[in-house]
Design a protein around this motif. Structure first.
Motif, PDB file in Angstrom:
ATOM      1  N   GLY A 137       0.785  -1.225   0.000  1.00 44.75           N
ATOM      2  CA  GLY A 137       0.000   0.000   0.000  1.00 44.75           C
ATOM      3  C   GLY A 137       0.815   1.272   0.000  1.00 44.75           C
ATOM      4  N   LEU A 138       2.135   1.173   0.141  1.00 48.76           N
ATOM      5  CA  LEU A 138       2.968   2.376   0.141  1.00 48.76           C
ATOM      6  C   LEU A 138       3.311   2.796  -1.283  1.00 48.76           C
ATOM      7  N   LYS A 139       3.102   4.065  -1.589  1.00 50.40           N
ATOM      8  CA  LYS A 139       3.499   4.624  -2.887  1.00 50.40           C
ATOM      9  C   LYS A 139       4.951   5.076  -2.767  1.00 50.40           C
ATOM     10  N   LEU A 140       5.824   4.414  -3.494  1.00 47.43           N
ATOM     11  CA  LEU A 140       7.251   4.695  -3.387  1.00 47.43           C
ATOM     12  C   LEU A 140       7.803   5.140  -4.727  1.00 47.43           C
ATOM     13  N   ARG A 141       8.500   6.263  -4.722  1.00 47.15           N
ATOM     14  CA  ARG A 141       9.141   6.738  -5.946  1.00 47.15           C
ATOM     15  C   ARG A 141      10.269   5.806  -6.336  1.00 47.15           C
ATOM     16  N   VAL A 142      10.328   5.485  -7.618  1.00 45.04           N
ATOM     17  CA  VAL A 142      11.443   4.725  -8.168  1.00 45.04           C
ATOM     18  C   VAL A 142      11.956   5.443  -9.405  1.00 45.04           C
ATOM     19  N   GLN A 143      13.121   5.028  -9.883  1.00 46.00           N
ATOM     20  CA  GLN A 143      13.651   5.598 -11.110  1.00 46.00           C
ATOM     21  C   GLN A 143      12.756   5.230 -12.284  1.00 46.00           C
ATOM     22  N   ASN A 144      12.848   6.056 -13.323  1.00 44.38           N
ATOM     23  CA  ASN A 144      11.933   5.909 -14.463  1.00 44.38           C
ATOM     24  C   ASN A 144      12.437   4.868 -15.457  1.00 44.38           C
ATOM     25  N   ASP A 145      12.488   3.618 -14.989  1.00 41.57           N
ATOM     26  CA  ASP A 145      12.810   2.509 -15.877  1.00 41.57           C
ATOM     27  C   ASP A 145      11.996   1.302 -15.427  1.00 41.57           C
ATOM     28  N   GLN A 146      11.699   0.407 -16.353  1.00 41.96           N
ATOM     29  CA  GLN A 146      10.792  -0.698 -16.068  1.00 41.96           C
ATOM     30  C   GLN A 146      11.341  -1.645 -15.012  1.00 41.96           C
ATOM     31  N   MET A 147      12.645  -1.848 -14.992  1.00 43.03           N
ATOM     32  CA  MET A 147      13.233  -2.750 -14.009  1.00 43.03           C
ATOM     33  C   MET A 147      13.022  -2.248 -12.584  1.00 43.03           C
ATOM     34  N   SER A 148      13.180  -0.950 -12.359  1.00 40.83           N
ATOM     35  CA  SER A 148      12.974  -0.393 -11.022  1.00 40.83           C
ATOM     36  C   SER A 148      11.513  -0.502 -10.612  1.00 40.83           C
ATOM     37  N   VAL A 149      10.628  -0.286 -11.561  1.00 39.71           N
ATOM     38  CA  VAL A 149       9.192  -0.436 -11.298  1.00 39.71           C
ATOM     39  C   VAL A 149       8.877  -1.881 -10.917  1.00 39.71           C
ATOM     40  N   ASP A 150       9.389  -2.826 -11.681  1.00 45.30           N
ATOM     41  CA  ASP A 150       9.143  -4.248 -11.408  1.00 45.30           C
ATOM     42  C   ASP A 150       9.696  -4.646 -10.040  1.00 45.30           C
ATOM     43  N   MET A 151      10.870  -4.125  -9.712  1.00 41.68           N
ATOM     44  CA  MET A 151      11.493  -4.454  -8.430  1.00 41.68           C
ATOM     45  C   MET A 151      10.598  -4.037  -7.268  1.00 41.68           C
ATOM     46  N   ALA A 152      10.143  -2.774  -7.278  1.00 35.36           N
ATOM     47  CA  ALA A 152       9.338  -2.271  -6.172  1.00 35.36           C
ATOM     48  C   ALA A 152       7.968  -2.955  -6.113  1.00 35.36           C
ATOM     49  N   ASN A 153       7.348  -3.152  -7.261  1.00 29.86           N
ATOM     50  CA  ASN A 153       6.037  -3.808  -7.280  1.00 29.86           C
ATOM     51  C   ASN A 153       6.129  -5.256  -6.803  1.00 29.86           C
ATOM     52  N   THR A 154       7.183  -5.954  -7.193  1.00 27.52           N
ATOM     53  CA  THR A 154       7.352  -7.337  -6.776  1.00 27.52           C
ATOM     54  C   THR A 154       7.521  -7.445  -5.266  1.00 27.52           C
ATOM     55  N   LEU A 155       8.172  -6.455  -4.672  1.00 29.02           N
ATOM     56  CA  LEU A 155       8.352  -6.450  -3.226  1.00 29.02           C
ATOM     57  C   LEU A 155       7.091  -6.017  -2.477  1.00 29.02           C
ATOM     58  N   GLY A 156       6.064  -5.588  -3.210  1.00 28.69           N
ATOM     59  CA  GLY A 156       4.788  -5.288  -2.578  1.00 28.69           C
ATOM     60  C   GLY A 156       4.401  -3.833  -2.534  1.00 28.69           C
ATOM     61  N   ALA A 157       5.309  -2.949  -2.936  1.00 24.34           N
ATOM     62  CA  ALA A 157       4.996  -1.519  -2.930  1.00 24.34           C
ATOM     63  C   ALA A 157       4.225  -1.133  -4.188  1.00 24.34           C
ATOM     64  N   SER A 158       3.758   0.108  -4.199  1.00 24.33           N
ATOM     65  CA  SER A 158       3.141   0.671  -5.396  1.00 24.33           C
ATOM     66  C   SER A 158       4.170   1.606  -6.029  1.00 24.33           C
ATOM     67  N   ALA A 159       4.853   1.118  -7.059  1.00 24.83           N
ATOM     68  CA  ALA A 159       5.945   1.878  -7.669  1.00 24.83           C
ATOM     69  C   ALA A 159       5.414   3.123  -8.361  1.00 24.83           C
ATOM     70  N   THR A 160       6.089   4.252  -8.113  1.00 28.11           N
ATOM     71  CA  THR A 160       5.689   5.528  -8.694  1.00 28.11           C
ATOM     72  C   THR A 160       6.910   6.184  -9.325  1.00 28.11           C
ATOM     73  N   PRO A 161       7.155   5.945 -10.618  1.00 23.88           N
ATOM     74  CA  PRO A 161       8.331   6.548 -11.252  1.00 23.88           C
ATOM     75  C   PRO A 161       8.166   8.049 -11.436  1.00 23.88           C
ATOM     76  N   MET A 162       9.231   8.783 -11.161  1.00 24.96           N
ATOM     77  CA  MET A 162       9.238  10.235 -11.397  1.00 24.96           C
ATOM     78  C   MET A 162      10.674  10.711 -11.386  1.00 24.96           C
ATOM     79  N   ALA A 163      10.896  11.896 -11.926  1.00 24.31           N
ATOM     80  CA  ALA A 163      12.227  12.492 -11.941  1.00 24.31           C
ATOM     81  C   ALA A 163      12.678  12.782 -10.513  1.00 24.31           C
ATOM     82  N   PHE A 164      13.963  12.592 -10.249  1.00 14.68           N
ATOM     83  CA  PHE A 164      14.491  12.779  -8.903  1.00 14.68           C
ATOM     84  C   PHE A 164      14.288  14.211  -8.421  1.00 14.68           C
ATOM     85  N   GLY A 165      14.395  15.169  -9.331  1.00 15.78           N
ATOM     86  CA  GLY A 165      14.237  16.564  -8.953  1.00 15.78           C
ATOM     87  C   GLY A 165      12.833  16.932  -8.497  1.00 15.78           C
TER      88      GLY A 165
END
Length: 334
Positions: free
Chosen positions: A175-203
């Motif tokens: 249920g946690l929305k967590l920012r990840v880097q804007n690439d599919q692998m980072s999204v898959d990593m966070a989603n697989t661990l149970g988070a809700s991956a939210t890609p966005m620019a670091f700035g």
């Protein structure tokens, strides 16, 4: 050629105009000179240990070449985000950049392996591979996309950090929305661990944390500090799910324009900077950890076994890729 010449942002157009104007001005001023200047853009602040590594490269190259081959650094996102600087490099507006290996996975698929959770056992295992055959293969893999790897810099281990809730197990990520880097692998990593991956620019992340757009993010300690995210997030969880290095890259257009002697100067300067950057990294982490403790940041050291087990499907999926499987197996066997 793939993955570029897309619709450019207004900011990117301004960056191209700025770089082009600066280059024309300096070329006109140095028309009677043998000097070559390589524009090097990146998104980190000047206090960051990776920037200090780039400065070490700049100084070494200037010394080796007697000033004939120089680097001009544009730090702190002056010319755009990581993806934007990659695209500026591809069209020849800049010569060099530094990006996370995960950002390159959008261009050269081999870099996907750097975002596999728990693939690298520790820093020694990481650099044993990056400074051997695996690293050589990765650095060469982007040439089809006009991106030639030069060297890898230490970017430590990436871990989660959150605003309001501590994380002691993967279940706490639900249920946690967590920012990840804007690439599919980072999204898959966070989603697989149970988070809700939210890609966005670091700035954009600091404001997103303040406004509750996301509940947290994941990164290394120096970036957690240099971004001031510790002002908003009070929990840093040492799950250390990935060890994603930074990569210095040069555009093939600029690389091919260098003489053999100039290439040797640049490669030697890069190699020397790697050793210095690792030391800067260690010193910075030690200083940052002390400061964060004084600021009251709560460090959590969870049992990694449940994270390793829950993230295993990411590696299993990539093992099905005939291009990536040999690289993963080589790393696992090393």
């Amino acid at each position: 050629m793939k993955h570029f010449f897309k619709l450019m942002s207004f900011r990117k157009i301004l960056s191209i105009i700025f770089v082009g104007t600066w280059l024309l001005f300096n070329l006109s001023c140095a028309s009677n000179s043998d000097e070559k200047i390589l524009f090097f853009a990146h998104s980190l602040p000047t206090s960051h240990p990776v920037h200090k590594g780039i400065v070490a490269m700049q100084e070494s190259l200037n010394e080796k070449s007697g000033g004939k081959l120089q680097i001009k650094i544009f730090p702190d996102g002056q010319l755009g985000s990581e993806r934007e600087t990659i695209e500026l490099l591809q069209i020849g507006s800049i010569a060099m950049t530094k990006v996370s290996a995960s950002a390159l996975s959008n261009f050269a698929p081999e870099y996907k392996i750097t975002v596999i959770p728990y693939l690298f056992r520790d820093s020694d295992h990481l650099f044993k591979n990056l400074e051997g055959e695996v690293g050589e293969q990765l650095l060469a893999s982007g040439t089809e996309y006009l991106l030639r790897g030069v060297c890898f810099y230490d970017a430590g281990a990436r871990s989660f950090y959150t605003k309001d809730a501590p994380v002691n197990s993967p279940d706490d990520l639900d249920g946690l929305k967590l920012r990840v880097q804007n690439d599919q692998m980072s999204v898959d990593m966070a989603n697989t661990l149970g988070a809700s991956a939210t890609p966005m620019a670091f700035g954009e992340l600091y404001t997103a944390l303040q406004q509750n757009v996301v509940d947290g993010a994941e990164n290394n300690i120096p970036s957690f500090v240099s971004s001031n995210h510790f002002e908003v997030c009070k929990y840093y969880i040492f799950d250390e799910h990935t060890m994603v290095p930074d990569v210095v890259i040069i555009g093939t257009k600029f690389w091919d324009s260098l003489s053999e002697e100039e290439k040797v100067w640049l490669e030697e300067a890069a190699d020397e900077s790697v050793a210095k950057q690792k030391q800067y990294w260690k010193e910075t982490v030690d200083e940052n950890m002390k400061m964060l403790k004084e600021k009251g940041i709560e460090f959590i050291y969870p049992d990694k076994a449940p994270f390793v087990e829950k993230s295993r499907p990411v590696m299993e999926r990539l093992l099905e890729d005939p291009q990536l499987r040999p690289i993963i197996e080589k790393i696992n066997a090393n």
